[in-house]
Structure formats: C-alpha cells, structure tokens
Enzyme design. Structure first.
Site, PDB file in Angstrom:
ATOM      1  N   ASP A   1     -45.297  60.247 -25.174  1.00  0.00           N
ATOM      2  CA  ASP A   1     -45.130  61.523 -25.944  1.00  0.00           C
ATOM      3  C   ASP A   1     -45.698  61.273 -27.598  1.00  0.00           C
ATOM      4  O   ASP A   1     -45.265  60.458 -28.049  1.00  0.00           O
ATOM      5  CB  ASP A   1     -43.793  62.062 -26.062  1.00  0.00           C
ATOM      6  CG  ASP A   1     -43.650  63.534 -26.651  1.00  0.00           C
ATOM      7  OD1 ASP A   1     -44.659  63.945 -27.017  1.00  0.00           O
ATOM      8  OD2 ASP A   1     -42.487  63.729 -26.816  1.00  0.00           O
TER       9      ASP A   1
ATOM     10  N   ASP B   1     -50.137  66.743 -25.703  1.00  0.00           N
ATOM     11  CA  ASP B   1     -49.638  65.531 -26.235  1.00  0.00           C
ATOM     12  C   ASP B   1     -48.730  64.643 -25.467  1.00  0.00           C
ATOM     13  O   ASP B   1     -47.850  63.776 -26.013  1.00  0.00           O
ATOM     14  CB  ASP B   1     -48.886  65.950 -27.512  1.00  0.00           C
ATOM     15  CG  ASP B   1     -47.728  66.887 -27.321  1.00  0.00           C
ATOM     16  OD1 ASP B   1     -47.654  67.474 -26.021  1.00  0.00           O
ATOM     17  OD2 ASP B   1     -46.964  67.165 -28.049  1.00  0.00           O
ATOM     18  N   GLU B   2     -48.714  64.903 -24.248  1.00  0.00           N
ATOM     19  CA  GLU B   2     -47.668  64.086 -23.562  1.00  0.00           C
ATOM     20  C   GLU B   2     -48.071  63.858 -21.866  1.00  0.00           C
ATOM     21  O   GLU B   2     -48.946  64.666 -21.466  1.00  0.00           O
ATOM     22  CB  GLU B   2     -46.169  64.754 -23.450  1.00  0.00           C
ATOM     23  CG  GLU B   2     -46.185  66.190 -22.732  1.00  0.00           C
ATOM     24  CD  GLU B   2     -44.616  66.431 -22.800  1.00  0.00           C
ATOM     25  OE1 GLU B   2     -43.707  65.755 -22.262  1.00  0.00           O
ATOM     26  OE2 GLU B   2     -44.330  67.717 -22.789  1.00  0.00           O
TER      27      GLU B   2
END
Length: 353
Positions: free
Chosen positions: A9, A103-104
């Site tokens: 993350d 983003d993850e």
C-alpha cells in the site's frame, strides 16, 4: 505449501506524487481535492491528517479544519503514470500480483525462500525508482496482510500469523476489518459487540439469527482472520456502475430521468465493449439531506441494452419517487451471466445509509 500473501500500500499516494514535483511542501499539511462546491478530499498528507482531514470528507470542511493547508487539484494522469511504474516494478519481482487500484496490490509470495527479504528489496527498489514509500503487510491470507499493512503507516512493515492478528487486533473495532461497514458495525454494537475479540467469541447462532446464515458466518470468519480467497492476476468486477454528483441539487423529475438515461447509456456502452450482460439493475439516490437509498430489480434475462436497462432504472426511480431534491444519482449493473451464480431476487431492495 503454506500460503504467504503480501499487501503493498503506497503511503498517501496522490500527495506523495505531488510532493515529488513540489518538494518545498514536504513536512507541511497538503490536501488533494477537487475545486467544485461539492468536492471531496482525495487524500491528505499525514501532517494534514493530524487536523482531522481524511479522504472522502468535503473539501470545504477540510479547509475549515486546516486553513493553513495547501490544496492541490488532482492530476490523475500523473498518478496513473506513476502507478504504472510502481506496478511494473512489482510485476518484475512477483509472478502473481492482484492490483486493487492505483496505489495498492496483493502479492502471492507462496513458495519464495525469503518473502520478507523479497518485499524489503521491492520497496527499496520502488523508492529508488520513484522516490515514493510504501507500507507492507505479510500474512497467511489476504485479510491478515491487508490489516497488517494499515497497522503502522507510513513506511510500515508488519508480518503476522493469523493467531497473532487475532491477538493484536482483539480490542480494535470491527470496522477495522475489510467487509464490515458502518451499518454492520452499528448493528453489532447494538448486540454489545464492540471489538473484534468480542465478535470472535460470539456464538455462531447469535450472529446467524441476527444477520442471516451467510452473513453471520462471514462476520465470524472475519473476526478470526480466516480468509481463503486467492490472489488472482485477473480481477473481474462483480458489478459496474456510473454515477454523478450534481453541482446544485436537482428537483425536476424530467432532468433526473434525462441524467439517469445518460448514465445508463455510458454504463451499457462499457458493458458492450467487454461483452458483459447482467440481470440485476440498481439505482443509487442521494438526497439533499445526504440520505442515500438504493433500489434494485433482477430481470429474467441478462442484458446490456441501454433501452432495457434505462427503462428498469427509470421505473425504480419513479417507484421511489424522491420527495426531496437529489444531490447524487447513479445506476449499477450486477449478476453478470459469466459469474456462474444465480442472482438474488432484489426486486425491492432498499438500503438507507
């Protein structure tokens, strides 16, 4: 072979990308948010979060909470470009990667000789390549990995067994667990269940009586950090939707219908490109007082015909007949024919959130 899953993350991703271009803002409260009257915060730096500024709160409220913050308009082209660099780096090191957003991602580390060392190398390479930092959680399943990655942000690196996760987060609120939303948490609290540990100790029959067999057992499994869902490189959305927030509240029914038809056309165009057809059609309505309601109906045959979907969506809107002006309107399709599972009968499902 024991499964090993990591959750990667990126830390305050959008803000971090902006700070690479504006290093003079480092260490200061920075908020990425739209500029419209109803804009919401996309993300905030950790300095801004100390003032209570978090994702999804109205931008106007964020300005009141932290007037000294620098507000930046989102640049999604830059975020997508940076995300591609990050994920290319991830895929170069790990074979099975399930990207969950810009983003993850989940990474299947099963079989690696030293998964911890592999992840430390990966986040070092990401930082060297992009200047960005990330938090990592490692566990025997996706659930443990996800909660672990959130535990010590930013730049956290947490490795837990299932048993260790149960012990570490026993006093945390159930909402910490992905899949347990605010309404479910409220219902649990009404039963005297305010912690994950208490939820884990609740007899199954109590939960199934209150939530139904499927949901009750699901909640119990979450509290025990049990999760057998695999990491898959191919993610197929179980539903697709289009929605819009109006600049000003809309009370005129003809205008509401026109917007709903336009959203339906956009939704069906996307479905047709991917040859997807669904049976459950839903609308989402948010009133001017923020009351949010969904209505859904399941039809006999799967479709992506905008006329059919639009007719059902408009009929649901007419049946609900909102008495107040609308702040938001959306349409959703689910129960796709390739899902392989029968759709639930949602002919008059209503959720007040």
């Amino acid at each position: 072979m024991t499964r090993c899953v990591a959750h990667l993350d990126m830390d305050a991703f959008y803000v971090s990308v902006e700070l690479m271009r504006r290093p003079e803002l480092r260490g200061k409260p920075v908020v990425v948010a739209g500029s419209g009257p109803r804009a919401v915060v996309t993300t905030a730096s950790y300095e801004a979060r100390k003032y209570g500024v978090f994702s999804a709160i109205p931008a106007a409220r964020a300005r009141r909470l932290c007037p000294e913050a620098t507000f930046l308009v989102p640049d999604f082209e830059a975020y997508r470009a940076t995300s591609r660099r990050v994920m290319e780096r991830v895929r170069a090191q790990v074979e099975t990667v399930e990207v969950m957003g810009l983003d993850e991602a989940y990474l299947d580390l099963t079989g690696l000789m030293s998964p911890r060392a592999a992840m430390r190398r990966l986040i070092s390479e990401i930082r060297a390549d992009t200047g960005l930092t990330a938090s990592v959680g490692i566990g025997p399943n996706r659930l443990v990995a996800k909660v672990a990655s959130d535990a010590e942000k930013p730049q956290g690196f947490v490795v837990l067994t299932r048993e260790q996760a149960c012990e570490r987060f026993a006093e945390a609120q159930p909402r910490l667990l992905p899949g347990i939303g605010p309404k479910t948490a409220e219902r649990l609290e009404a039963l005297g269940i305010a912690t994950i540990g208490r939820l884990a100790a609740t007899p199954p029959e109590v939960l199934t009586e209150r939530f139904g067999a499927r949901m009750g057992l699901y909640l119990l499994a979450r509290a025990h950090f049990e999760d057998d869902s695999p990491v898959s490189s191919e993610r197929i959305a179980v539903s697709e939707s289009r929605e819009t927030t109006f600049p000003t509240d809309v009370a005129d029914r003809a205008e509401q219908v026109a917007v709903l038809r336009r959203l339906t056309a956009q939704l069906c165009e996307g479905l047709a490109k991917n040859e997807r057809r669904g049976r459950t059609i839903a609308i989402k309505v948010r009133l001017d007082d923020f009351t949010t309601v969904t209505r859904a109906r399941t039809i006999p045959l799967a479709t992506n015909d905008p006329a059919v979907v639009g007719d059902v969506a408009c009929a649901l809107l007419d049946e609900y007949a909102p008495k107040r002006p609308l702040r938001l309107l959306g349409v959703r399709m689910a129960a796709f024919e390739e899902d392989g599972a029968p759709a639930e009968d949602a002919s008059q499902m209503t959720l007040a959130l």
